[in-house]
Design an enzyme around this catalytic site. Structure first.
Site, short mmCIF file in Angstrom:
data_model
loop_
_atom_site.label_atom_id
_atom_site.label_comp_id
_atom_site.label_asym_id
_atom_site.label_seq_id
_atom_site.Cartn_x
_atom_site.Cartn_y
_atom_site.Cartn_z
N GLU A 153 1.04 -5.43 -5.49
CA GLU A 153 -0.34 -4.96 -5.48
C GLU A 153 -0.76 -4.34 -6.83
O GLU A 153 -1.86 -4.59 -7.32
CB GLU A 153 -0.55 -3.94 -4.36
N ASP A 211 0.67 -2.34 14.34
CA ASP A 211 1.49 -2.14 13.14
C ASP A 211 1.86 -0.68 12.97
O ASP A 211 2.81 -0.35 12.26
CB ASP A 211 0.75 -2.64 11.89
#
Length: 414
Positions: A153, A211
């Site tokens: 990222e 998640d």
């Protein structure tokens, strides 16, 4: 730092006069200045080839001139998708449809994702990959439109800064909002350099579900809004998403020091679609007006919580409480508006206010004031279905109504 004695000793070792500073020998200057002649020759040769190309390819040359001037192609706005009101659509899905629609008419628009393209909906062209031609991925070529950044990222954001500084293309990159942590220093540099980079951050709340808290952003919206010069856009529905993309593209500029990065915060889950409202570009606007008189309470919401505010308004209206719903997709765009407009959306006379956002409430205290209340998330999430988490953590119409009544009660005793 070297002291004067060490500097002098170093110069002696290298064969320089220790008594002289910043000395450049004549032969060094003469040799270096030969680069000017080589540069002139190279530029002349390139210019000759460029003019030959322009003559042979007039249509492509015109497109090059348009892109170099930072202009968008004629009719591009007509290609933006419009979404039917009432239908539930995830804003990440709406963003993907916008990219695929505009990719066909804006060739300089390209981008990808840090390994989450399928979840981020950032594949602008599934048959075109920015890779060497011999790569086995579909459509691999050096001029491909879809960038495969890999699981990196920070590198992705840094690369987008470099691409934007180079100019002549418009780049975007996606990941989950929670992973903006990994890229924060590069995002901060985007803002520091006033670069019109576009970040696509999906899975923007506890609404992403099972998640769990490691992947559920809580402090991220407030933290990103704290970066000076970064515009964080959290659209309420598919139509706000399309209008937001349009506005971001229109704000793009190649003038150094005039641009601004944007971060789109998009939902994983489907949310109701409302009629398109052009006031989206002002960052905050009246989504639904109070009925039966001037508003007694204002509900301010962003993203997936706007529909919760709308449901709460229906209950308050049914109970005889005129209630206004304000959608605030971009605080930064709203703050750009003049005081008259901002007061028309949030009249100072209406003290009873509630903000609703599935994130910490740091952003909203200035908007709700002393008598106002925030429906926010001041702790980490949990692993469960998104709808269950919204119910358990108070992001329901019933809770918003109860909190609105608290604010109304405070106002009534003052």
């Amino acid at each position: 730092a070297l002291g004067e004695d060490e500097v002098a000793a170093t110069k002696r070792v290298l064969g320089f006069d220790p008594e002289k500073s910043f000395e450049v020998a004549d032969e060094v200057l003469a040799h270096t200045r030969q680069a000017l002649d080589r540069g002139r020759e190279a530029k002349a040769e390139w210019e000759k080839g460029f003019q030959e190309w322009r003559a042979a390819q007039p249509e492509r040359a015109a497109e090059f001139d348009r892109i170099a001037a930072c202009e968008l192609p004629a009719g591009w706005e007509e290609k933006l998708p419009a979404f039917e009101a009432g239908k539930g659509v995830a804003t990440r899905a709406a963003s993907g449809k916008v990219l695929q629609a505009l990719g066909a008419v804006i060739p300089e628009l390209w981008g990808g994702s840090a390994d989450l393209a399928g979840s981020n909906n950032t594949t602008i062209d599934p048959n075109s990959s920015f890779l060497p031609a011999d790569n086995p991925l579909p459509g691999a070529k050096p001029y491909g439109r879809t960038i495969h950044f890999g699981i990196r990222e920070h590198s992705m954001a840094a690369e987008m800064n470099g691409i934007t500084l180079h100019g002549n293309t418009r780049v975007y990159g996606g990941t989950f909002l929670v992973f903006s942590d990994y890229m924060r220093n590069s995002v901060r540099l985007s803002a520091l350099m006033h670069l019109p980079v576009t970040y696509v951050w999906t899975h923007d709340s506890i609404g992403l579900g099972e998640d769990g808290p490691t992947h559920q952003p809580v402090e991220h919206l407030a933290s990103l809004r704290a970066i000076p010069g970064l515009n964080v856009v959290r659209p309420a529905d598919a139509n706000e998403t399309a209008i937001a993309w349009r506005e971001i593209l229109k704000r793009y500029t190649k003038v150094f020091g005039k641009g601004a990065p944007h971060g789109l915060a998009l939902t994983r889950q489907g949310v109701p679609t409302y009629e398109a409202d052009e006031n989206t570009v002002k960052g905050g606007y009246v989504r639904f007006e109070a009925e039966g008189g001037e508003p007694e309470v204002i509900l301010i919401a962003t993203g997936s919580e706007v529909h919760v505010a709308v449901e709460a308004r229906e209950q308050l209206q049914a109970a005889g409480v005129p209630t206004r719903v304000v959608s605030m997709p971009c605080v930064e765009w709203f703050e750009e508006q003049d005081q008259g407009y901002r007061d028309s959306v949030l009249p100072p006379s209406v003290k009873a206010r509630v903000s609703i956002e599935a994130s910490i409430g740091l952003t909203w205290h200035k908007y709700v004031g002393e008598a106002g209340r925030t429906v926010s998330l001041e702790h980490f999430g949990a692993s469960a279905d998104g709808a269950v988490l919204f119910r358990e953590f108070g992001f329901t119409a019933e809770n918003v109504v109860a909190v609105a009544r608290e604010s109304l009660a405070v106002v009534s005793v003052r």
